[in-house]
Design a protein around this motif. Sequence first.
Motif, mmCIF file in Angstrom:
data_model
loop_
_atom_site.group_PDB
_atom_site.id
_atom_site.type_symbol
_atom_site.label_atom_id
_atom_site.label_comp_id
_atom_site.label_asym_id
_atom_site.label_seq_id
_atom_site.Cartn_x
_atom_site.Cartn_y
_atom_site.Cartn_z
ATOM 1 N N ASP A 96 60.129 57.505 5.167
ATOM 2 C CA ASP A 96 60.922 56.295 4.950
ATOM 3 C C ASP A 96 62.407 56.485 5.260
ATOM 4 O O ASP A 96 63.202 55.560 5.026
ATOM 5 C CB ASP A 96 60.764 55.824 3.493
ATOM 6 N N PRO A 139 65.927 56.825 7.447
ATOM 7 C CA PRO A 139 66.412 56.078 8.625
ATOM 8 C C PRO A 139 65.955 56.703 9.939
ATOM 9 O O PRO A 139 65.564 55.988 10.864
ATOM 10 C CB PRO A 139 67.934 56.136 8.465
ATOM 11 N N LYS A 199 62.303 55.933 10.575
ATOM 12 C CA LYS A 199 62.103 54.571 11.077
ATOM 13 C C LYS A 199 62.490 54.478 12.552
ATOM 14 O O LYS A 199 61.786 53.847 13.354
ATOM 15 C CB LYS A 199 62.913 53.575 10.258
ATOM 16 N N GLU A 200 63.605 55.111 12.911
ATOM 17 C CA GLU A 200 64.033 55.084 14.306
ATOM 18 C C GLU A 200 62.991 55.736 15.210
ATOM 19 O O GLU A 200 62.695 55.229 16.298
ATOM 20 C CB GLU A 200 65.372 55.814 14.457
ATOM 21 N N HIS A 254 59.771 56.063 14.638
ATOM 22 C CA HIS A 254 58.602 55.199 14.696
ATOM 23 C C HIS A 254 58.825 54.051 15.671
ATOM 24 O O HIS A 254 57.960 53.733 16.505
ATOM 25 C CB HIS A 254 58.279 54.649 13.300
ATOM 26 N N ASP A 255 59.999 53.416 15.590
ATOM 27 C CA ASP A 255 60.301 52.295 16.482
ATOM 28 C C ASP A 255 60.340 52.744 17.939
ATOM 29 O O ASP A 255 59.875 52.031 18.839
ATOM 30 C CB ASP A 255 61.649 51.675 16.104
#
Length: 516
Positions: A29, A31, A34-35, A37-38
């Motif tokens: 979770d 930052p 997330k980056e 994953h994106d």
Amino acid sequence: MLDANLKKQLDTYLQHIVKPIEISVSVDDSPKGKELHDLAVEIAEMSHKIGLVSANNPRTPSMSIGPADEKPRITFAGLPMGHEFTSLVLALLQSGGHPSKADPALLEQVRKLEGHFHFETYISLSCQNCPDVVQALNLMATLNPNISHVMVDGALFQNEVEERQIMAVPSVYLNGEPFGQGRMSLEEIVAKVDTGASSRKAEELNQKAPYDVLIVGGGPAGAAAAIYAARKGIRTGLVAERFGGQVMDTVGIENFISVPYTEGPKLVAHLEQHVKEYDVEVITNQKASSLATDELIRIGLESGATLSARSVILATGARWREMNVPGEQEYRGKGVAYCPHCDGPLFKGKRVAVIGGGNSGIEAAIDLAGIVEHVTVLEFADSLRADEVLQRKARSMGNIEIIMNAQTTKVRGDGSKVVGLSYTDRVSGDSQDLDVAGIFVQIGLIPNAEWLKDSDLNLTRFGEIEIDSRGATNIPGVFAAGDVTTVPFKQIIIAMGAGSTAALGAFDHLIRSSAE
């Protein structure tokens, strides 16, 4: 995650994928998780040949890449952006069957390596040297099922950096043990793991016919000399430890006339491409060790091989000058560094020192000030030698301190890493201690000419090769160019001109000697 221009470029590259590949993503979770994953989602959506699955890797966040029907052997622990974005693109292409442009014989050598090789490379995303190592090891992993490689972003996995006491990048581990540090080419890595490669290469080189001109050194001077010599239609060879020389470690270049800004690795890539357009035999991963003359000029190599030529151009360049104080060698790579752009991120939030108040030193201090807690610049003289614009910038920053008349006398450490340094105040004579985690040495250059001291070549007391206006030395047929010579200004563009001059001088020598 990717801007429109970058996506357009990536889309073009992904068209070259031949067989299906799979991206395995292990995220959390955070930052960065997330980056990552994106980024993986964006890439997978750009090609029907790319699948995306979740994973649970020991290092998170990370992404692994491999052919869809195989266990992945390439992993990026961290977000492969910045200088490592190209490494990501190449990993996608090569895992998808797009062939490498590397020497076919070298690729076959990798395929035949026996044993188990698990490489880990600690990098920083601002490091100019790191991508070469990452890309070489990733390529090896795609070629040989016995090889795997993990790129580790040191800034993201600082617990590992501290545990392994890594203070310089790239740092490579093989099967859990230190393997190498600093820029390494694919050829250098393969030679290191294939223990019989050196002797086989030496035997091959010993069979080479004499060259008309042999250039020793692959920097700007050597590249220019090779091009000018080859254009004359004579048999031309170039031998060097690595192509590009010190320019490979240079970041911003703003004084190369007609090019407002470029970077060292980019300029070197263009130089290499230009050289390869001519009939030049380039031999890398070889270091010159001796020069002798009889009816030919003979260059001995550390590998045991000898190359011969009718004329020779010495363009071995220069390297960073060391402080030569107690503790420097002991803590080299453990807090003593020479490349602020590469190793600076490893000292995030810490106090560091920069040795030297010239342009390189003040530029280093300015760059580091945006990363570290505090920078102390130690200058031996009573005034800075850097350009005034750089001095003003440095003095305007709140976390840069400049100390004049400071002679560094010792690097202090705790046995495993740097903890500070000692210096003498040259005015009062008092000895002072400075507590820092890193020491960045920026005190000029020293010519790479030690291997010539036992030859008949004339050297200055500074170790530079003495040359005339044509690049000629005191030995007939031996020419020299670039930073290793007495040329007064050590600049890329001057080295190129000097290399061209030496090549024309050598050609003139060959014409005149053949007419005798």
